[in-house]
Design a protein around this motif. Structure first.
Motif, short mmCIF file in Angstrom:
data_model
loop_
_atom_site.label_atom_id
_atom_site.label_comp_id
_atom_site.label_asym_id
_atom_site.label_seq_id
_atom_site.Cartn_x
_atom_site.Cartn_y
_atom_site.Cartn_z
N THR A 126 -43.17 16.45 -40.64
CA THR A 126 -43.53 18.76 -41.38
C THR A 126 -43.29 19.95 -39.81
O THR A 126 -43.30 20.27 -40.33
CB THR A 126 -45.19 18.56 -41.42
OG1 THR A 126 -45.78 17.43 -42.58
CG2 THR A 126 -45.31 19.58 -41.33
N GLU A 127 -43.86 19.15 -38.91
CA GLU A 127 -43.62 20.30 -37.32
C GLU A 127 -42.11 19.91 -37.26
O GLU A 127 -41.58 21.44 -36.65
CB GLU A 127 -44.55 20.00 -35.99
CG GLU A 127 -45.70 19.81 -36.30
CD GLU A 127 -46.29 21.46 -36.91
OE1 GLU A 127 -46.23 22.04 -36.60
OE2 GLU A 127 -47.07 21.14 -38.92
N TYR A 129 -39.89 19.94 -39.20
CA TYR A 129 -39.29 20.86 -40.41
C TYR A 129 -39.68 22.59 -40.73
O TYR A 129 -38.64 23.53 -40.74
CB TYR A 129 -39.61 20.80 -41.81
CG TYR A 129 -39.27 19.27 -42.73
CD1 TYR A 129 -37.98 19.73 -42.72
CD2 TYR A 129 -39.68 18.04 -43.03
CE1 TYR A 129 -36.88 18.76 -43.88
CE2 TYR A 129 -38.86 17.45 -43.87
CZ TYR A 129 -37.41 17.73 -44.28
OH TYR A 129 -36.71 16.71 -45.17
N ARG A 130 -41.00 22.68 -40.17
CA ARG A 130 -41.10 24.10 -40.13
C ARG A 130 -40.97 24.54 -38.82
O ARG A 130 -39.71 25.48 -39.04
CB ARG A 130 -42.65 23.79 -38.73
CG ARG A 130 -43.35 25.71 -38.91
CD ARG A 130 -44.84 25.43 -38.55
NE ARG A 130 -45.34 24.67 -39.20
CZ ARG A 130 -46.04 24.37 -40.23
NH1 ARG A 130 -46.13 26.24 -40.73
NH2 ARG A 130 -46.82 23.79 -40.95
N ALA A 131 -39.96 23.88 -37.50
CA ALA A 131 -39.25 24.40 -36.10
C ALA A 131 -37.82 25.13 -36.68
O ALA A 131 -36.68 25.48 -36.97
CB ALA A 131 -38.93 23.56 -34.97
N MET A 132 -37.41 23.91 -37.92
CA MET A 132 -35.77 24.37 -37.94
C MET A 132 -35.87 24.94 -39.00
O MET A 132 -34.92 26.02 -39.61
CB MET A 132 -35.64 22.51 -39.08
CG MET A 132 -35.82 21.51 -38.03
SD MET A 132 -34.44 21.33 -37.38
CE MET A 132 -32.77 21.11 -37.61
N ASN A 177 -42.86 30.00 -47.27
CA ASN A 177 -42.90 28.49 -47.76
C ASN A 177 -42.16 27.26 -46.65
O ASN A 177 -41.15 26.87 -47.58
CB ASN A 177 -43.24 27.57 -49.31
CG ASN A 177 -43.87 26.55 -49.65
OD1 ASN A 177 -43.98 26.02 -49.12
ND2 ASN A 177 -44.19 27.12 -51.01
N LEU A 178 -42.97 26.44 -46.52
CA LEU A 178 -42.37 25.17 -45.63
C LEU A 178 -42.17 24.42 -46.60
O LEU A 178 -40.37 23.88 -45.91
CB LEU A 178 -43.39 24.60 -45.09
CG LEU A 178 -43.30 23.00 -44.19
CD1 LEU A 178 -42.32 23.67 -43.32
CD2 LEU A 178 -44.06 22.48 -43.62
N GLU A 179 -41.64 24.34 -47.78
CA GLU A 179 -40.73 23.18 -48.54
C GLU A 179 -39.40 23.81 -48.77
O GLU A 179 -38.00 23.48 -48.83
CB GLU A 179 -41.21 23.21 -49.87
CG GLU A 179 -42.59 22.18 -50.01
CD GLU A 179 -42.72 20.78 -50.02
OE1 GLU A 179 -41.23 20.27 -50.22
OE2 GLU A 179 -43.07 20.07 -48.87
N LEU A 180 -38.98 25.17 -47.64
CA LEU A 180 -37.67 25.69 -48.13
C LEU A 180 -37.00 25.46 -47.54
O LEU A 180 -35.61 25.53 -46.86
CB LEU A 180 -38.15 27.12 -48.06
CG LEU A 180 -38.76 28.40 -49.11
CD1 LEU A 180 -38.79 29.95 -49.24
CD2 LEU A 180 -36.73 28.25 -50.75
#
Length: 232
Positions: A126-127, A129-132, A177-180
């Protein structure tokens, strides 16, 4: 927002100063919401919803199916997406420190320490993904703020259940949204333009849509692509 029940569906109802009634099914879990004229009574809304029952069932089932497939154990061999590209997760245990890397445009190598459980692996991914996602958002924001002549004072990423993005117009704050992180660049770009445009036009009215047509002529296709892609 009030609620009505039609069959097995609980429908959220938002009344606004508009002429026509609008029906939407929202990702990620298929919640149904109606936006209706201020004076339209509940029974008229129920009749409208019943007339769209087949359409609602099609789209809510699609989102339910996507949600089931989205449940992960974070183990080797699972499919995960990044920027619209499918990757196989490869968990490498007993590593001296935890980190993630991409390999051969096909694998997400997840290095974890001894004893790492599914929840810990999920947090790491999750983290990552957030950074990417943040790295992808920044250049798109810079580009479109310059094109549109607007400036968001603040932006960030968070997990959201029903929206791909939001804009606090007063604070000029945008949330993505993080899902993006899992979606293609064209979908992320659509959301960024959409939210920035709220700094110019608050409502989703004809003026807003005309701006979208001028800025991103294929925005409707991008929107559909975003709504109906897998959430794996």
């Amino acid at each position: 927002m009030s609620q009505i029940t039609v069959g097995e569906h609980t429908i959220g109802v938002v009344r606004k100063s508009i002429k026509n009634i609008h029906l939407r099914v929202y990702p990620p879990d298929g919640k149904v919401r109606v936006t209706a004229p201020l004076l339209l009574d509940d029974e008229s809304i129920r009749r409208f919803v019943r007339s769209k029952q087949a359409w609602i069932e099609k789209h809510t089932e699609q989102f339910r199916t996507q949600e089931r497939f989205a449940e992960k154990q974070y183990i080797t061999g699972e499919i995960h997406y990044l920027a619209g590209v499918k990757y196989l997760l490869n968990v490498i245990p007993d590593s001296p420190y935890s980190h993630i890397s991409l390999r051969d445009n096909a694998y997400i190598d997840l290095y974890v320490k001894t004893g790492s459980d599914a929840e810990h692996r999920k947090e790491l991914l999750t983290e990552w993904y957030r950074a990417m996602l943040k790295a992808r958002i920044e250049p798109l924001l810079c580009k479109w703020q310059r094109v549109m002549g607007v400036q968001a004072k603040e932006w960030s990423v968070k997990q959201m259940k029903t929206k791909w993005g939001t804009c606090n117009i007063t604070a000029k704050r945008i949330w993505i949204n993080l899902e993006l992180a899992k979606k293609p660049e064209r979908c992320l770009e659509y959301i960024i333009v959409h939210e920035l445009l709220h700094l110019i036009e608050k409502s989703h009215n004809a003026v807003f849509k005309a701006h979208m047509d001028a800025l991103l002529p294929d925005w409707k296709e991008r929107k559909k692509e975003l709504l109906f892609q897998s959430k794996d």
